[in-house]
Design an enzyme around this catalytic site. Structure first.
Site, PDB file in Angstrom:
ATOM      1  N   GLY A  21    -133.506  12.381 -17.140  1.00 42.18           N
ATOM      2  CA  GLY A  21    -132.576  13.453 -17.453  1.00 42.18           C
ATOM      3  C   GLY A  21    -131.503  12.954 -18.381  1.00 42.18           C
ATOM      4  O   GLY A  21    -131.573  11.849 -18.930  1.00 42.18           O
ATOM      5  N   GLY A  22    -130.475  13.764 -18.540  1.00 40.74           N
ATOM      6  CA  GLY A  22    -129.412  13.406 -19.459  1.00 40.74           C
ATOM      7  C   GLY A  22    -128.617  12.190 -19.010  1.00 40.74           C
ATOM      8  O   GLY A  22    -128.027  11.486 -19.835  1.00 40.74           O
ATOM      9  N   MET A  23    -128.601  11.930 -17.688  1.00 39.53           N
ATOM     10  CA  MET A  23    -127.799  10.812 -17.170  1.00 39.53           C
ATOM     11  C   MET A  23    -128.608   9.527 -17.032  1.00 39.53           C
ATOM     12  O   MET A  23    -128.028   8.464 -16.830  1.00 39.53           O
ATOM     13  CB  MET A  23    -127.209  11.188 -15.806  1.00 39.53           C
ATOM     14  CG  MET A  23    -126.266  12.369 -15.839  1.00 39.53           C
ATOM     15  SD  MET A  23    -124.767  12.039 -16.762  1.00 39.53           S
ATOM     16  CE  MET A  23    -123.992  10.825 -15.688  1.00 39.53           C
ATOM     17  N   GLY A  24    -129.952   9.582 -17.109  1.00 41.04           N
ATOM     18  CA  GLY A  24    -130.729   8.358 -16.980  1.00 41.04           C
ATOM     19  C   GLY A  24    -132.124   8.610 -16.443  1.00 41.04           C
ATOM     20  O   GLY A  24    -132.589   9.740 -16.339  1.00 41.04           O
ATOM     21  N   VAL A  26    -134.972   8.091 -13.360  1.00 42.19           N
ATOM     22  CA  VAL A  26    -135.094   7.944 -11.908  1.00 42.19           C
ATOM     23  C   VAL A  26    -136.462   7.347 -11.600  1.00 42.19           C
ATOM     24  O   VAL A  26    -137.488   7.831 -12.087  1.00 42.19           O
ATOM     25  CB  VAL A  26    -134.911   9.283 -11.174  1.00 42.19           C
ATOM     26  CG1 VAL A  26    -135.091   9.093  -9.669  1.00 42.19           C
ATOM     27  CG2 VAL A  26    -133.529   9.860 -11.456  1.00 42.19           C
ATOM     28  N   LYS A  41    -131.909   5.059  -9.579  1.00 38.86           N
ATOM     29  CA  LYS A  41    -131.466   5.753 -10.791  1.00 38.86           C
ATOM     30  C   LYS A  41    -130.942   4.729 -11.790  1.00 38.86           C
ATOM     31  O   LYS A  41    -129.962   4.030 -11.525  1.00 38.86           O
ATOM     32  CB  LYS A  41    -130.375   6.770 -10.456  1.00 38.86           C
ATOM     33  CG  LYS A  41    -129.891   7.563 -11.665  1.00 38.86           C
ATOM     34  CD  LYS A  41    -128.880   8.605 -11.244  1.00 38.86           C
ATOM     35  CE  LYS A  41    -128.386   9.416 -12.429  1.00 38.86           C
ATOM     36  NZ  LYS A  41    -127.411  10.440 -12.031  1.00 38.86           N
ATOM     37  N   ASP A 139    -122.318  20.720 -11.168  1.00 37.08           N
ATOM     38  CA  ASP A 139    -123.552  20.891 -11.944  1.00 37.08           C
ATOM     39  C   ASP A 139    -124.665  21.425 -11.061  1.00 37.08           C
ATOM     40  O   ASP A 139    -125.789  20.914 -11.072  1.00 37.08           O
ATOM     41  CB  ASP A 139    -123.960  19.564 -12.577  1.00 37.08           C
ATOM     42  CG  ASP A 139    -124.958  19.759 -13.731  1.00 37.08           C
ATOM     43  OD1 ASP A 139    -125.022  20.885 -14.268  1.00 37.08           O
ATOM     44  OD2 ASP A 139    -125.655  18.793 -14.088  1.00 37.08           O
TER      45      ASP A 139
END
Length: 512
Positions: A21-24, A26, A41, A139
């Site tokens: 995803g946008g944050m990293g 998994v 993550k 979110d």
């Protein structure tokens, strides 16, 4: 970027990538120290960042982990650890075998009202737990809601979550995902629980329609002008709750408790299986070890793994034994009728007849979990719990049992304070017809305390104050344990409900 087989900080082995995803990224991983599966993550650091920006990102990641670790509930993905290796931050989490809600919608299309209401109700529970702990998710969207293969619904990725009052997080420019962000957040307002509720409303809308409640090409604020037309697309049963959750003015937005009350009657009657993951197993083993001294001490201690979101309790049927109060029916309350004006803060009760022979008035609308003989009812808001269990007294008095329990449990919570531990008038426990007339054979004692989570209850949230009363009633060699716990602010408001529950409890018949 990580690779399969890589060992992170000499402990967590990466097995396979689950998604990005946008944050990293998994990963499915394995904790080689504790020999358990985990989710890992990998927070991806953009190469353009300089050393100062990298440090800030590492600090944000640590703050994310600390925020999420405060929340301990089956509807929230658990955070175990945060680590750093080669300048990359890693967050170690509970592995939940599941599909995200957005993937479910992509493969199955819009869901039924029953299924959508069940999912939304579970997410409301998660948000209530987070908001009670002073944490705002920021979110909420289908991609961050996991649907477990065992039926469990879990809110994940507190990656931009913030603690209320955290000035750094409030200054952050990240506000959430397009289509699921509350209008006041787009106007620059700080994060607040009301914003999460709007996002949940948008998620519920998408669950039954297939997209957020507006056309992204129009922009969210412009599309609010067409809200009435948008709501016409959703099933009629969901329009009241969606109208309330999607109110543009946060001051007029429906509360979590109001939304929960509207969703509960619509949700699936099918039970949600209890989890069997590593946290559950580890905690169960630990508590079982503490309880090994005496089986009843387990009952008195209330060391059940409480699951507020499990299946609803079955309604007891049949007629009451002669001389006992008639079982409440629809429109009745224990000790009164529908036409009588209810006492302030007195919740409506209904009868529950247990196979073990005891009978109790329990709050209507609370959800029941039965595990190892413990019956636990949880308020929809996650702020109050009732547990009942019956066991063998083994010749001990109620006071003996409670003193033994206090020694075991007081040290396992924070800021413990004993309010009282004393005998209770035996007459306060209403006898059932089978035990009536035993006179001196019935004894009772109370242990009242306050403490701060986390603690021996799995649902207890770190930093939240709780107030608890545990009553033990011994009749004919059998001990009934009634455990009542609320968050601190709820104690006085719900006191009349506790009084009624204790008054109308019927112990089981003495063994012959």
């Amino acid at each position: 970027m990580g690779t399969p087989g890589q060992l992170v900080v000499r402990r967590y082995r990466l097995v396979r990538a689950l998604g990005q995803g946008g944050m990293g990224m998994v990963w499915e991983g394995h904790d080689t120290l504790l020999d358990r599966p985990v989710a890992v993550k990998e927070v991806l650091v953009p190469p353009r960042l300089d050393s100062r920006q990298r440090l800030q990102m590492l600090q944000r990641t640590s703050r994310e982990a600390r925020t999420a670790a405060r929340l301990n509930h089956r509807t929230i993905v658990g955070v175990y650890d945060v680590a750093e290796e080669d300048g990359h931050p890693w967050i170690i989490m509970e592995l939940v075998p599941s599909r995200s809600l957005d993937r479910v919608l992509a493969s199955e299309g819009p869901l039924s009202v029953t299924r959508a209401a069940t999912i939304a109700s579970e997410v409301l529970t998660a948000l209530s737990v987070a908001h009670t702990a002073g944490v705002v998710h920021r979110d909420v969207k289908p991609a961050n809601i996991l649907i477990g293969y065992d039926g469990r619904v879990v809110l994940s990725d507190f990656g931009i979550a913030t603690s209320l009052g955290d000035p750094y997080a409030q200054r952050s420019g990240t506000v959430g995902s397009p289509g699921f962000v509350a209008p006041e957040r787009l106007d620059g307002a700080p994060a607040a629980p009301e914003g999460d509720l709007w996002s949940l409303g948008a998620t519920l809308f998408a669950t039954v329609v297939g997209r957020p409640p507006h056309d992204n090409s129009m922009g969210p604020l412009a599309s609010l002008l067409t809200q009435d037309a948008e709501l016409a697309r959703v099933p009629e049963e969901l329009r009241p709750v969606l109208t309330g959750l999607l109110a543009k003015d946060p001051a007029k937005r429906m509360s979590a408790a109001q939304a929960k009350a509207l969703l509960e009657p619509l949700r699936s009657p099918c039970p949600t299986p209890a989890p069997s993951g590593p946290r559950f197993v580890a905690r169960t083993r630990m508590l079982a070890g503490v309880a090994a001294a005496a089986a009843l001490a387990v009952a008195v201690g209330g060391w059940a793994i409480l699951r507020p979101s499990d299946a609803a309790a079955p309604t007891s049927g049949g007629t009451s034994a002669a001389g006992s109060p008639a079982a409440p029916t629809s429109g009745q309350t224990v000790g009164g009728t529908a036409s009588a004006a209810p006492a302030p803060a007195r919740l409506r009760l209904r009868w529950y007849d247990a196979e073990a022979g005891w009978k109790a008035g329990v709050p209507r609308g609370w959800r029941l979990t039965v595990r190892d003989g413990r019956h636990t009812w949880a308020a929809p808001t996650g702020t109050a719990y009732l547990e009942v269990q019956v066991g063998d007294a083994r010749g001990r008095t109620p006071l003996d049992l409670l003193e033994e329990t206090e020694r075991s449990l007081a040290a396992s919570v924070r800021k413990y304070r004993k309010v009282r531990l004393e005998k209770a008038p035996a007459g306060t426990a209403s006898p059932s017809p089978a035990t009536a007339g035993t006179g001196g054979g019935r004894q009772a004692a109370d242990w009242e305390s306050t403490w701060t989570g986390p603690g021996y209850h799995s649902w207890a949230v770190k930093g939240v104050p709780y107030h608890e009363l545990r009553r033990v009633i011994v009749t004919g060699g059998r001990a009934s344990v009634i455990d009542w716990v609320t968050t601190g602010p709820e104690w006085e408001r719900l006191r009349p409900t506790l009084t009624a529950i204790l008054k109308y409890y019927h112990p089981p018949a003495a063994r012959t």
